[in-house]
Design a protein around this motif. Structure first.
Motif, short mmCIF file in Angstrom:
data_model
loop_
_atom_site.label_atom_id
_atom_site.label_comp_id
_atom_site.label_asym_id
_atom_site.label_seq_id
_atom_site.Cartn_x
_atom_site.Cartn_y
_atom_site.Cartn_z
N PRO A 40 0.80 -1.15 0.15
CA PRO A 40 0.22 0.04 -0.08
C PRO A 40 0.78 1.29 0.08
N GLU A 41 1.84 1.09 0.64
CA GLU A 41 2.89 2.51 0.78
C GLU A 41 3.36 2.46 -0.62
N PRO A 47 3.27 6.25 -9.53
CA PRO A 47 2.46 6.91 -10.74
C PRO A 47 1.34 6.06 -11.05
N LYS A 48 0.23 6.55 -11.85
CA LYS A 48 -1.06 5.83 -12.33
C LYS A 48 -0.54 4.76 -13.08
N HIS A 49 0.31 4.82 -13.87
CA HIS A 49 0.45 3.66 -14.75
C HIS A 49 1.33 2.54 -14.46
N MET A 50 1.72 2.74 -13.02
CA MET A 50 2.57 1.38 -12.47
C MET A 50 1.61 0.79 -11.30
N ASP A 51 1.95 -0.49 -10.94
CA ASP A 51 1.10 -0.98 -9.63
C ASP A 51 2.05 -1.62 -8.80
N GLY A 56 6.52 -5.05 -6.94
CA GLY A 56 7.26 -6.22 -6.11
C GLY A 56 7.78 -7.38 -6.98
N ARG A 57 6.96 -7.83 -8.01
CA ARG A 57 7.40 -8.93 -9.02
C ARG A 57 8.86 -8.72 -9.61
N ILE A 58 8.96 -7.46 -9.91
CA ILE A 58 9.97 -7.14 -10.51
C ILE A 58 11.42 -6.86 -9.54
N ALA A 59 11.05 -6.30 -8.55
CA ALA A 59 12.07 -6.32 -7.48
C ALA A 59 12.70 -7.66 -6.96
N ALA A 85 9.77 3.51 -6.85
CA ALA A 85 8.08 3.83 -6.92
C ALA A 85 8.18 5.30 -7.05
N GLN A 86 8.78 5.96 -6.22
CA GLN A 86 8.36 7.43 -6.28
C GLN A 86 8.76 8.35 -7.53
N LEU A 87 9.90 7.60 -8.14
CA LEU A 87 10.42 8.07 -9.63
C LEU A 87 9.85 7.47 -10.68
N GLY A 88 8.72 6.35 -10.42
CA GLY A 88 8.13 5.53 -11.35
C GLY A 88 8.97 5.03 -12.41
#
Length: 292
Positions: A40-41, A47-51, A56-59, A85-88
């Motif tokens: 959730p954090e 950004p909206k185009h990422m979830d 998490g899977r990519i990490a 995440a913050q930089l998208g």
């Protein structure tokens, strides 16, 4: 500054203890628990185009490709994922950004360094809305290449159709929507000077993706001439930084004492200290609470 030989000897002493399959599997489960609970954090930062699930899977894919990330402090690992995440930007797979382990001599632990990649720099620049196109190319010994500065700047590059030889230049070009343009040229010597100053110069993407890092370097140098916002300029400063947890500000690795941690498996460098206790039995809730 920490002494490389001393720290590396300490790390080597833990080699047989820290890399057992069981312990690696336990650490993977622990990291997955952290990523799930912190979802959730991450979602709020993305950004909206990422979830968060995809991040998490990519990490986890990035971590499995570089097992030394399993030896890093979990707060710094989560902090690096939060920076992405913050930089998208997506770590690892497409070269947006990289998660690189390095030994923090000041804290006596292995932390994760966040490095923006070539494609990540391009993505940040395009967000300004003022850039029509931006790209970078490497120039090799057998290419035809000519550039001039001054009142009438000129750049001509005709790549060889055969064996191109070694890289000797790299350049970046940005075309603006108002019709203007900007370019920057680095020799290989210029690139190597930047690499030598980098804390990650001896490992990570500088070793595995040298030409991509050369392109990123020349694009980053061009940033100061681009019509981009202060916010985007500030985002670029997250390059080569470490976060001690998901809430703290990113801290430049140049302010830390460090030991290089190469990414290949047969290197003798390993982490100095195991986690104070085996945390593989943590639930997702317990894992997340430790980050608060």
């Amino acid at each position: 500054m920490a002494t490389n030989s001393t720290a590396k000897n300490q790390l080597a002493n833990k080699k047989n203890k820290s890399n057992s399959p069981q312990q690696s599997g336990n650490q993977v489960n622990t990291i997955q628990a952290y990523l799930k609970k912190m979802g959730p954090e991450f979602e709020r930062a993305l950004p909206k185009h990422m979830d968060a699930d995809r991040l998490g899977r990519i990490a986890m894919t990035t971590i499995r490709q570089n097992p030394k990330l399993l030896e890093c402090s979990i707060p710094s690992l989560m902090g690096a994922v939060m920076q992405a995440a913050q930089l998208g930007l997506e770590p690892g797979l497409i070269g947006h950004c990289y998660l690189v382990p390095f030994y923090n001599g000041k804290m006596k632990e292995t932390d994760v360094q966040f490095i923006i990649g070539y494609k990540g720099m391009i993505d940040l620049a395009r967000r300004s809305g003022h850039i029509e196109s931006i790209y970078a190319h490497t120039v090799h010994e057998n290419d035809e290449f000519e550039y001039e500065l001054g009142l009438h700047p000129k750049l001509v590059h005709k790549p060889s159709t055969g064996e191109r030889g070694n890289m000797n230049f790299v350049y970046s070009v940005a075309h603006f929507k108002d019709g203007g343009y900007q370019f920057e040229v680095f020799s290989r010597n210029d690139v190597d000077k930047v690499k030598e100053r980098s804390k990650a110069g001896k490992f990570g993407p500088w070793q595995t993706d040298y030409e991509e890092m050369a392109k990123k370097t020349v694009i980053r140098r061009m940033f100061k001439y681009l019509p981009i916002s202060v916010e985007i300029q500030n985002q670029a400063t997250h390059d080569e930084t470490v976060r001690k947890d998901v809430t703290e500000d990113a801290e430049s690795v140049y302010e830390q004492e460090f030991i290089d941690i190469p990414s290949n498996e047969d290197d003798e460098s390993q982490k100095d200290e195991q986690s104070p206790e085996d945390r593989s039995d943590l639930s997702a809730e317990q894992a997340a609470m430790e980050l608060k």
